[in-house]
Write a protein that holds these residues in place. Structure first.
Motif, PDB file in Angstrom:
ATOM      1  N   GLU A 156     -25.483  16.381  38.671  1.00  6.50           N
ATOM      2  CA  GLU A 156     -25.438  15.480  38.124  1.00  6.50           C
ATOM      3  C   GLU A 156     -25.143  15.233  36.242  1.00  6.50           C
ATOM      4  OE1 GLU A 156     -23.544  12.837  39.812  1.00  6.50           O
ATOM      5  OE2 GLU A 156     -23.665  13.388  41.850  1.00  6.50           O
ATOM      6  N   SER A 160     -22.932  13.801  33.900  1.00  2.00           N
ATOM      7  CA  SER A 160     -22.788  12.769  32.835  1.00  2.00           C
ATOM      8  C   SER A 160     -23.354  13.318  31.505  1.00  2.00           C
ATOM      9  CB  SER A 160     -24.645  12.730  33.067  1.00  2.00           C
ATOM     10  OG  SER A 160     -25.299  11.902  31.522  1.00  2.00           O
ATOM     11  N   HIS A 296     -24.601   8.920  36.170  1.00  3.84           N
ATOM     12  CA  HIS A 296     -24.938  10.309  36.175  1.00  3.84           C
ATOM     13  C   HIS A 296     -26.408  10.369  36.583  1.00  3.84           C
ATOM     14  CE1 HIS A 296     -21.306  10.992  37.934  1.00  3.84           C
ATOM     15  NE2 HIS A 296     -20.589  10.944  37.350  1.00  3.84           N
TER      16      HIS A 296
END
Length: 475
Positions: A156, A160, A296
């Motif tokens: 994640e 991001s 995210h």
């Protein structure tokens, strides 16, 4: 039966039998689901929402010079290169973390040749020992999903960073267009200042001749000179602005922009951007790269809670090896004896001075932080879009009125100057008309700049062209 059980349960050991991550739920939208109401938005009511994310900048920007400048910026911008390097780094870190989900396998061949006493009359004997084996070193069984959670956390984070790079790409595009438009506007203002200075110089000469013939006073000459000097000061100021605008454009592009790609003035732009409906939907806001980046980050924080919870449970590690051994190298892989070792270990957390509890509290607090950050990002996105819509809803009326104002001021100045030259009116009225025209023309330039800037601003705040593959970022 034991072999069958091992085949059944081994995949479970390798990937983790459970996850301790909290169930992720996207936070409720902290903004209204409808477009703002008011006089500024009346002209936009009923407009269909366009998916700006699917509109590439090459489709949106129509001016051929500006297209080439934007291409240069996306290729040479150091800000974008930094962002792409960050994406590559995050992807590599994700690969490092993911490697912990799999056992580390190694193989080797070793041999030993030694000479030792036999114990009989100080006689010696030479012995040989050879072995070949494969081994698994300290592989942690992810029974409680700790490594899976850490991998999700890093994944994640990578996503991001990827969305952050897309946001940076869009910002580089916007800044390039912004500085290019500013240069066009200042070049127009410089031309207006020069024209006004030349007109004021001619008026000053006429006034001096009239004073020599006794039809004008020193007051009129002084007034004419103040207008001329004021215009010359603006010429110097705009000359500086044009040079600084070029420097700023070169910086955001990442290299010097050739003169043939620079705008002549604001009037030369024409239809520089594609006309796209200015409607808005809530999905458009949630798919902006900065909003996705914030989400995210929130998902990464959610996964870190699962990893922190797993710290309270025991860890099981396996160290094993197997192979063959022989005293003769030639028979190692034919008649060698089988050798193996198996050393499982289990670790139970008993006392860490409150570290696990504190770390779990930290991860939960971090999630609260990223929830607030996500909601703030959504609110900021809504405010930016609402501002752009308010400008979009009124700019055409303002542009029309400003053009009419310039036309009226031009007529006013022409008549006032004509009346003064024919001795019908005082120079004060001609001077006032000249200043009014100068102000109207520069105001029109500012309005034209605002019109074009609003088009690229709306493209930016709607996440224009960010539905891209990773290859579009030149990863």
């Amino acid at each position: 039966m034991s072999a069958k059980l091992l085949v059944v349960f081994l995949p479970c050991f390798l990937v983790g039998c459970m996850s301790l991550d909290p169930d992720y739920q996207r936070p409720a939208s902290p903004v209204a689901n409808t477009t703002p109401n008011g006089d500024a938005y009346k002209s936009l009511q009923g407009a269909q929402a366009a998916n700006y994310r699917d509109i590439g900048w090459q489709e949106y920007i129509l001016d051929p010079q500006l297209r080439q400048v934007v291409t240069m910026a996306l290729d040479s911008s150091r800000d974008l290169r930094e962002a792409v390097a960050s994406v590559k780094s995050a992807h590599a870190q994700y690969g490092e973390e993911r490697a912990d989900l799999f056992p580390s396998l190694s193989a080797g061949v070793s041999g030993t040749r030694s000479r030792a006493l036999t114990g009989e009359g100080n006689q010696t004997a030479i012995s040989n020992s050879y072995s070949a084996e494969g081994s698994v070193s300290s592989f942690e069984l992810d029974l409680f999903g700790k490594n899976q959670s850490l991998t999700r956390e890093q994944y994640e984070t990578y996503l991001s960073t990827l969305e952050g790079a897309r946001s940076t790409r869009l910002t580089v595009l916007y800044n390039t267009v912004d500085y290019w438009l500013t240069l066009a506007a200042d070049r127009s203002n410089l031309a207006i200042a020069k024209e006004t200075a030349e007109s004021a110089r001619q008026s000053m000469e006429v006034t001096r001749k009239q004073m020599e013939h006794g039809t004008a006073s020193m007051v009129d000459v002084s007034s004419a000179e103040t207008t001329y000097q004021s215009a010359m000061a603006d010429v110097a100021s705009y000359t500086t602005s044009v040079a600084q605008d070029k420097n700023a454009l070169d910086l955001v592009v990442g290299r010097s922009v050739p003169d043939n790609l620079l705008p002549a003035n604001i009037d030369a732009l024409g239809q520089a951007f594609r006309d796209v409906p200015a409607g808005i939907s809530s999905d458009a806001l949630l798919n902006r790269p900065d909003v996705l980046e914030a989400e995210h980050n929130l998902k990464s924080a959610n996964a870190s809670i699962g990893a922190a919870r797993a710290n309270f449970f025991p860890t099981i590690s396996l160290t094993a090896s197997g192979g063959v051994g022989s005293s003769d190298l030639s028979s190692l892989f034919k008649n060698g004896a089988g050798i193996w070792s198996f050393a499982p270990s289990i670790s139970l957390p008993i006392f860490k001075g409150g570290y696990n509890v504190s770390y779990l509290k930290y991860t939960k607090a971090q999630k609260e932080y990223y929830v607030a950050a996500y909601e703030k990002t959504v609110q900021t996105a809504f405010q930016e879009v609402a501002d752009a819509l308010a400008r979009r809803g009124t700019i055409n009326d303002q542009l029309t009125s400003q053009r009419n104002n310039v036309a009226a001021s031009q007529t006013y100045y022409h008549l006032a100057d004509l009346r003064y030259r024919n001795g019908v009116d005082t120079y004060l009225n001609a001077l006032t008309a000249q200043r009014t025209l100068y102000s109207a023309r520069t105001s029109l330039v500012s309005t034209q700049q605002a019109y074009y800037l609003n088009l690229i601003t709306f493209y930016k705040v709607m996440g224009g062209g960010t539905a891209l593959k990773e290859s579009d970022l030149k990863l």
